[in-house]
Write an enzyme that holds these catalytic residues in place. Structure first.
Site, PDB file in Angstrom:
ATOM      1  N   CYS A 304       0.953  -1.225   0.136  1.00 49.33           N
ATOM      2  CA  CYS A 304      -0.139  -0.164   0.038  1.00 49.33           C
ATOM      3  C   CYS A 304       0.807   1.073  -0.056  1.00 49.33           C
ATOM      4  O   CYS A 304       0.493   2.481  -0.602  1.00 49.33           O
ATOM      5  CB  CYS A 304      -1.092  -0.059   1.346  1.00 49.33           C
ATOM      6  SG  CYS A 304      -0.152  -0.204   2.680  1.00 49.33           S
ATOM      7  N   HIS A 841      -1.868   1.113   7.252  1.00 48.34           N
ATOM      8  CA  HIS A 841      -2.247   1.101   6.027  1.00 48.34           C
ATOM      9  C   HIS A 841      -1.956   2.684   5.485  1.00 48.34           C
ATOM     10  O   HIS A 841      -2.303   3.451   6.161  1.00 48.34           O
ATOM     11  CB  HIS A 841      -3.514   0.673   5.961  1.00 48.34           C
ATOM     12  CG  HIS A 841      -4.068   0.534   4.645  1.00 48.34           C
ATOM     13  ND1 HIS A 841      -3.636  -0.220   3.377  1.00 48.34           N
ATOM     14  CD2 HIS A 841      -5.144   1.503   3.914  1.00 48.34           C
ATOM     15  CE1 HIS A 841      -4.201  -0.005   2.344  1.00 48.34           C
ATOM     16  NE2 HIS A 841      -5.039   0.833   2.523  1.00 48.34           N
TER      17      HIS A 841
END
Length: 913
Positions: A304, A841
């Site tokens: 990510c 994330h």
């Protein structure tokens, strides 16, 4: 033979399964002699074909609420179609078509003002059924029974995308036409070859039955000729059909061939041909299927961080344009080079095929990992670290490419001036998209508090890493306030090379501004166990970032954008992006594991070292560059310019620094008796500067272990220069006799709550406050304000002279600020969601210049978001911020508006054809 193409919501009724749910679909009504049909293309990727000839039982059209129309079609087998959401014109046209077919009155429907011919193609699947199945139903020959069973025709056996074959739509049509000619000349021979390849048993049967096919040859030839004409028409009009199971792109082979041809011409040659007149027509087709455009990037496993950074970079039009706007042949660049990996991802990042994206991202990850092994595995990594490696590696890539194809000067010398202009054909260079967009130049001035010796260091950076305030404040800080604090003057434990004094004062200022200013917030701090932890304190995200207060007369503006005539057709890139939204199977060579991909092409890295500090102006004229270099600068004030290390030394930053020294040197007194700690006999007029020789050798400056880490210097240069000719301006020499040195100044740790104060607080106890100055650019520490206020007293006659000098300096700085306002506009934010540094994330919010709205990119998920909402949601998670110079931002918006107007005119022209 014409076709009707419209859009609506369809329900399919069946006596066994009932009525399906309403689904949006494109409806194609194809009218052929005794072979009329209705084809429905659904969003899910499926399509259905309904035979209309001798199969219509009833057609009913109902209109209600003025503009809502409902059409009910009943077929002979009691199956039904319920179509709604049609416009009045579309509903009437479809009703007329169905009635005409029902009454066997074949008259081609005309749809005025619509580009129906563009979408008049039929699927190859239907062509295969018609040409190789139904045509031979009248014949007793079993030649095509195998083709009927497999659903594969001769046309499908033609090779599509290979490494050595690249065919355009016209070339494919020509090859098919030649095959048809051979088929018409000897149908039996074609059947023999086809059946020999598939089944020898069927071949023997076919050979026995060939005599019975002679009577039908004439009829077959006529039908094949008709099919060939239709096929050529379909190919010329759309080139978007195939039988690969893809919903709307049925004949993807033609699309693949044309797409790869365009990409190869665009990437592998110096210029692309303007002979592809069908690109705009193809663009129209993909605009009908926006759901096939996928802007997200798949996660390869804890990637990510990479997706967020790439979405931010590739959403910047100037970076994307500079990445593709190169004059060297792309075919000579290794496919596993980072430059090529980014270019391919830029082309195909919006494709609907996830496998292609995964392949491209994997190749790009391998290219980065070849130089930075930390990104080799599937471990979680830092987005800022990936961004830094990506930009550095891309810059190094371009430097070595410039070394391979080194531009020759018109004088035949290797030491040709490093500033190369694109309008000179003999001296054109390859601009680096990192240098032209992200690289900034800082002038770091470090002055010894004892002897006044000043060291000027030029720092080249691609971003600015800024500390967050360590103390908890009543009101949250902002990007603007932390940015201003970074440029404030501060005390350093820095050992002077001349007098070995350990205290100095450092000041940063801009020497050259970038197009895109990247601000990295250091969201980490030390806990009670001296371990790093995430700092999730709230920071107000400033929409605009003002940097004028940190510039001077010699600050150079951002590099100008390329001229309109030199810009690569960015609209073409958008078309190719949409074209690649189908199921394109492109095989890319495996990435070679090498730490230096371009090493075999280079004999030595000395030339690349010499090229450090180049400023390549791509697409700008000499007049523009002279204006760029001479803007806001005067020859008398410019002391020296060093192109090798980009040192840009002016009187202005020196005067700025010395003014600060004059203030701070008098504000601290000796603890015993208030006497100065150092001798007053050290005048500022004796300040020495390190000179820069004509051919300086790079030497690394090493600090002693007694010094604290100076985190402000992100990438300090290797050079320390000496220039004995540089002197402090005369207006400060008079103050030299009054200067007193001290080493008791404290470093203030607390940051201002908002932007740094523009004036001193009004003193309440001092009588002579009118002489108190309000310097806007001297960021004095809060702990020293009380002592500074003492300068307002007339007890010390030297204070008045000092204040007068400071006041004149502040007025001069204010006049300089009025000359130009440098403001940056927020265009992208990379955020980290999580409580710890080692887990979490990453997502990205980026401004879309084409749609002029913000999007949130969360791997494959892409959602629209309001800018104000984004600024509010990312206060505690915002990590990396991309700011574009406001003038560049406005220019980008104007270019995008002009491009959309041109595109609209092209569409209207095509629809009229």
């Amino acid at each position: 033979m014409a076709a009707l193409f419209l859009r609506g919501f369809v329900q399919i009724g069946n006596c066994k399964t009932g009525i399906s749910k309403s689904k949006e679909a494109f409806i194609e009504a194809v009218e052929r002699k005794k072979k009329d049909r209705l084809v429905l293309y659904f969003k899910s990727g499926k399509y259905s074909t309904f035979r209309l000839s001798d199969n219509i039982q009833n057609v009913v059209l109902k209109s209600y609420r003025g503009n809502q129309n409902h059409l009910h079609l009943t077929l002979q087998n009691n199956n039904g179609l319920f179509i709604e959401g049609l416009s009045s014109t579309d509903a009437e046209q479809l009703k007329i078509f169905l009635d005409r077919v029902h009454q066997n009155e074949v008259q081609p429907p005309v749809r005025p003002g619509k580009g129906g011919s563009v979408f008049s193609s039929t699927t190859q699947k239907e062509i295969n059924k018609t040409s190789f199945h139904k045509v031979d139903e009248k014949s007793s020959s079993k030649s095509f029974e195998i083709a009927k069973g497999s659903g594969t025709g001769v046309l499908q056996r033609m090779p599509l995308l290979t490494s050595k074959l690249t065919l355009t739509c016209g070339e494919l049509s020509e090859n098919q036409h030649k095959k048809r000619k051979r088929m018409l000349s000897s149908s039996s021979e074609m059947n023999e070859e086809f059946l020999k390849e598939n089944n020898s048993v069927e071949y023997k049967k076919s050979k026995a039955d060939c005599s019975r096919c002679v009577s039908y040859n004439r009829e077959k030839q006529l039908k094949l000729k008709e099919l060939e004409e239709n096929k050529k028409l379909e190919c010329e009009s759309s080139c978007i059909m195939n039988a690969t199971g893809n919903p709307y792109l049925d004949d993807i082979g033609l699309l693949q061939a044309l797409t790869e041809k365009m990409v190869l011409v665009f990437l592998l040659q110096q210029g692309y041909s303007d002979g592809y007149t069908k690109w705009d027509k193809l663009k129209l087709f993909f605009e009908l299927f926006p759901e096939k455009i996928c802007h997200g990037l798949p996660n390869l496993g804890n990637t990510c961080y990479m997706n967020a950074v790439l979405q931010s970079l590739l959403s910047i039009p100037s970076f994307a344009d500079d990445l593709l706007n190169q004059s060297f042949p792309w075919g000579k660049i290794p496919l596993n080079a980072l430059t090529m990996c980014l270019a391919r991802l830029l082309f195909f990042k919006d494709t609907y095929n996830i496998e292609i994206k995964e392949m491209l991202l994997l190749n790009l990850k391998k290219a980065i990992s070849a130089a930075a092994e930390i990104f080799h595995g599937n471990a979680q990594n830092d987005a800022h670290e990936f961004l830094a490696h990506c930009l550095d590696q891309l810059k190094d890539n371009m430097e070595k490419l410039n070394t391979i194809w080194k531009p020759k000067s018109e004088f035949g010398e290797d030491n040709f001036p490093k500033q190369v202009f694109a309008d000179d054909p003999d001296t054109s260079g390859f601009s680096c998209p990192v240098i032209t967009n992200f690289e900034l130049e800082l002038l770091h001035s470090i002055a010894c508090k004892a002897c006044g010796q000043v060291i000027l260091k030029t720092e080249l950076n691609n971003y600015l890493s800024i500390n967050l305030p360590q103390r908890i404040k009543a009101h949250p800080s902002s990007i603007q306030s932390t940015f201003d604090l970074f440029f404030g003057a501060e005390e350093l434990e820095y050992k002077c090379a001349k007098c070995e004094h350990k205290t100095s004062v450092g000041v940063h200022s801009f020497s050259r501004l970038p197009r895109i200013l990247i601000v990295h917030l250091k969201r980490y701090s030390l806990n009670e166990f001296c371990a790093l932890k995430k700092n999730d304190q709230e920071v107000i995200i400033s929409k605009y970032l003002k940097v004028s207060s940190h510039c001077n007369e010699g600050t150079r503006p951002p590099l100008p954008l390329s001229e309109d005539g030199e810009i690569t057709d960015f609209q073409l890139l958008k078309v190719i992006r949409k074209m690649t939204s189908g199921n394109i199977s492109v095989s890319w060579p495996a990435t070679k594991e090498s730490k230096d991909i371009l090493a075999p092409h280079i004999g030595s890295d000395k030339e690349s070292e010499q090229k450090k500090g180049q400023t390549v102006f791509k697409g700008a004229s000499r007049r523009q560059q002279q204006k760029y270099l001479g803007k806001n600068s005067k020859p008398n004030e410019l002391e020296s310019v060093y192109s090798g290390d980009r040192a840009f030394i002016e009187k202005e930053p020196l005067a700025h620094l010395m003014t600060y020294l004059e203030d701070t040197s008098l504000c601290q007194f000796h603890k015993a008796g208030g006497k100065p700690a150092s001798s007053p006999g050290t005048p500022l007029s004796k300040v020495d500067f390190q000179t820069v020789p004509e051919n300086p050798k790079r030497k690394k400056y090493v600090k002693t272990s007694k010094f604290v880490a100076f985190d402000r210097i992100i990438n300090p240069t290797k050079d320390l220069y000496e220039d004995k000719n540089i002197r402090i301006p005369e207006r400060f020499q008079k103050v030299s006799e009054q200067t007193q040195q001290c080493d008791g100044m404290r470093i203030c740790e607390q940051a201002p709550q908002q932007a740094l104060p523009q004036s001193f607080p009004k003193p309440g106890t001092q009588g002579h406050t009118k002489n108190l100055l309000r310097p806007t650019k001297l960021n004095l520490q809060k702990s020293n304000r009380n002592s500074l206020l003492a300068l307002g007293s007339n007890k010390n006659p030297r204070n008045k002279d000092i204040l007068d000098k400071i006041k004149s300096k502040a007025k001069e700085t204010k006049r300089n600020d009025d000359k130009g306002d440098h403001t940056y506009r927020l265009i992208s934010v990379v955020s980290h969601l999580g409580k710890t540094l080692k887990s979490g994330h990453y997502i990205c919010d980026a401004y879309d210049f084409e749609k002029q709205i913000w999007f949130t990119y969360d791997d494959m998920r892409v959602l629209g978001i309001q800018e104000a909402q984004m600024q509010e949601d990312r206060r505690c998670t915002g990590y990396i911020f991309f700011y574009m110079h406001n003038e560049i931002f406005e220019e980008m918006l104007k270019r995008e508006e002009n491009a959309q107007l041109n595109s609209k005119e092209v569409e209207e022209t095509l629809q009229k054809e």
